[in-house]
Write a protein that holds these residues in place. Structure first.
Motif, PDB file in Angstrom:
ATOM      1  N   LEU A  48     120.567 -84.962  42.544  1.00  0.00           N
ATOM      2  CA  LEU A  48     119.370 -84.884  43.371  1.00  0.00           C
ATOM      3  C   LEU A  48     119.083 -86.196  44.109  1.00  0.00           C
ATOM      4  O   LEU A  48     118.451 -86.189  45.163  1.00  0.00           O
ATOM      5  CB  LEU A  48     118.163 -84.494  42.516  1.00  0.00           C
ATOM      6  N   THR A  49     119.584 -87.312  43.594  1.00  0.00           N
ATOM      7  CA  THR A  49     119.326 -88.601  44.253  1.00  0.00           C
ATOM      8  C   THR A  49     119.969 -88.684  45.637  1.00  0.00           C
ATOM      9  O   THR A  49     119.618 -89.573  46.410  1.00  0.00           O
ATOM     10  CB  THR A  49     119.827 -89.787  43.405  1.00  0.00           C
ATOM     11  N   ILE A  50     120.869 -87.781  45.969  1.00  0.00           N
ATOM     12  CA  ILE A  50     121.461 -87.772  47.312  1.00  0.00           C
ATOM     13  C   ILE A  50     120.378 -87.551  48.365  1.00  0.00           C
ATOM     14  O   ILE A  50     120.375 -88.200  49.405  1.00  0.00           O
ATOM     15  CB  ILE A  50     122.562 -86.692  47.418  1.00  0.00           C
ATOM     16  N   THR A  51     119.468 -86.642  48.088  1.00  0.00           N
ATOM     17  CA  THR A  51     118.388 -86.367  49.041  1.00  0.00           C
ATOM     18  C   THR A  51     117.049 -86.940  48.611  1.00  0.00           C
ATOM     19  O   THR A  51     116.087 -86.861  49.361  1.00  0.00           O
ATOM     20  CB  THR A  51     118.230 -84.849  49.254  1.00  0.00           C
ATOM     21  N   ARG A  52     116.977 -87.489  47.418  1.00  0.00           N
ATOM     22  CA  ARG A  52     115.738 -88.081  46.918  1.00  0.00           C
ATOM     23  C   ARG A  52     116.000 -89.501  46.410  1.00  0.00           C
ATOM     24  O   ARG A  52     116.009 -89.762  45.207  1.00  0.00           O
ATOM     25  CB  ARG A  52     115.167 -87.232  45.773  1.00  0.00           C
ATOM     26  N   ARG A  90     109.016 -83.834  49.348  1.00  0.00           N
ATOM     27  CA  ARG A  90     109.597 -85.080  49.849  1.00  0.00           C
ATOM     28  C   ARG A  90     111.112 -84.991  49.850  1.00  0.00           C
ATOM     29  O   ARG A  90     111.701 -84.202  49.138  1.00  0.00           O
ATOM     30  CB  ARG A  90     109.169 -86.264  48.993  1.00  0.00           C
ATOM     31  N   GLY A  91     111.726 -85.839  50.629  1.00  0.00           N
ATOM     32  CA  GLY A  91     113.183 -85.890  50.698  1.00  0.00           C
ATOM     33  C   GLY A  91     113.606 -86.558  51.986  1.00  0.00           C
ATOM     34  O   GLY A  91     112.766 -86.994  52.789  1.00  0.00           O
ATOM     35  N   ILE A  92     114.885 -86.656  52.190  1.00  0.00           N
ATOM     36  CA  ILE A  92     115.397 -87.288  53.398  1.00  0.00           C
ATOM     37  C   ILE A  92     115.351 -86.295  54.544  1.00  0.00           C
ATOM     38  O   ILE A  92     115.880 -85.187  54.449  1.00  0.00           O
ATOM     39  CB  ILE A  92     116.835 -87.787  53.195  1.00  0.00           C
ATOM     40  N   LEU A  93     114.717 -86.706  55.613  1.00  0.00           N
ATOM     41  CA  LEU A  93     114.676 -85.916  56.833  1.00  0.00           C
ATOM     42  C   LEU A  93     115.352 -86.729  57.930  1.00  0.00           C
ATOM     43  O   LEU A  93     115.054 -87.910  58.110  1.00  0.00           O
ATOM     44  CB  LEU A  93     113.234 -85.600  57.239  1.00  0.00           C
ATOM     45  N   ASN A 130     117.149 -93.394  60.880  1.00  0.00           N
ATOM     46  CA  ASN A 130     117.493 -92.511  59.763  1.00  0.00           C
ATOM     47  C   ASN A 130     118.328 -93.279  58.751  1.00  0.00           C
ATOM     48  O   ASN A 130     119.263 -93.980  59.122  1.00  0.00           O
ATOM     49  CB  ASN A 130     118.295 -91.300  60.260  1.00  0.00           C
TER      50      ASN A 130
END
Length: 151
Positions: A48-52, A90-93, A130
């Motif tokens: 999950l740390t890939i996107t968080r 939340r997460g990477i956008l 980004n």
């Protein structure tokens, strides 16, 4: 949501902070009887740390001693899950910014780990606003001095 459902944390009380800033981890502690549950949760949190990336530090704390997890570290895993419940959106956008700027940031602490007094070095790079890469790594040796530099 799938992780929260598997861990049966869909109805948990959410928390706004990831870990306690005054947390003092020790090597000793009561070893868990069921290490499979702990290993599955930590493995899924690592993925999950890939996107968080906001949970990366806390996940690295609980994954350091994955061979002999303790009850104390399981409580940290549960706190991470409660934090995820609070921050589910939340997460990477990635945005299409019409910028061509590249930014890089780095930080290092000196003897920041209370258990083995090793330092941690971290960096991230952003392209067009980004986040592109990030890394946090505990150094292999104990630093005997510190230095400051500006570039």
């Amino acid at each position: 949501m799938d992780l929260l459902e598997e861990a049966e944390f869909t109805n948990c009380k959410p928390v706004a902070t990831l870990i306690n800033s005054k947390l003092k981890l020790t090597i000793d502690g009561e070893v868990l009887k069921n290490v499979t549950y702990y290993k599955r949760l930590v493995g899924k949190l690592i993925y999950l740390t890939i996107t968080r990336p906001d949970i990366t530090f806390a996940v690295s704390l609980v994954s350091q001693f994955i061979q002999a997890p303790t009850v104390e570290r399981l409580s940290i895993v549960k706190r991470i899950l409660r934090y995820l419940k609070e921050s589910i959106n939340r997460g990477i956008l990635l945005h299409n910014n019409h910028s061509t700027e590249i930014h890089a940031y780095t930080v290092a602490d000196w003897a920041g780990n209370a258990i083995d007094t090793k330092s941690t070095t971290s960096y991230c790079t952003l392209v067009r606003g980004n986040i592109l890469t990030w890394k946090s790594k505990k150094q292999q040796v104990i630093a005997r001095s510190s230095a400051k530099a500006k570039y």
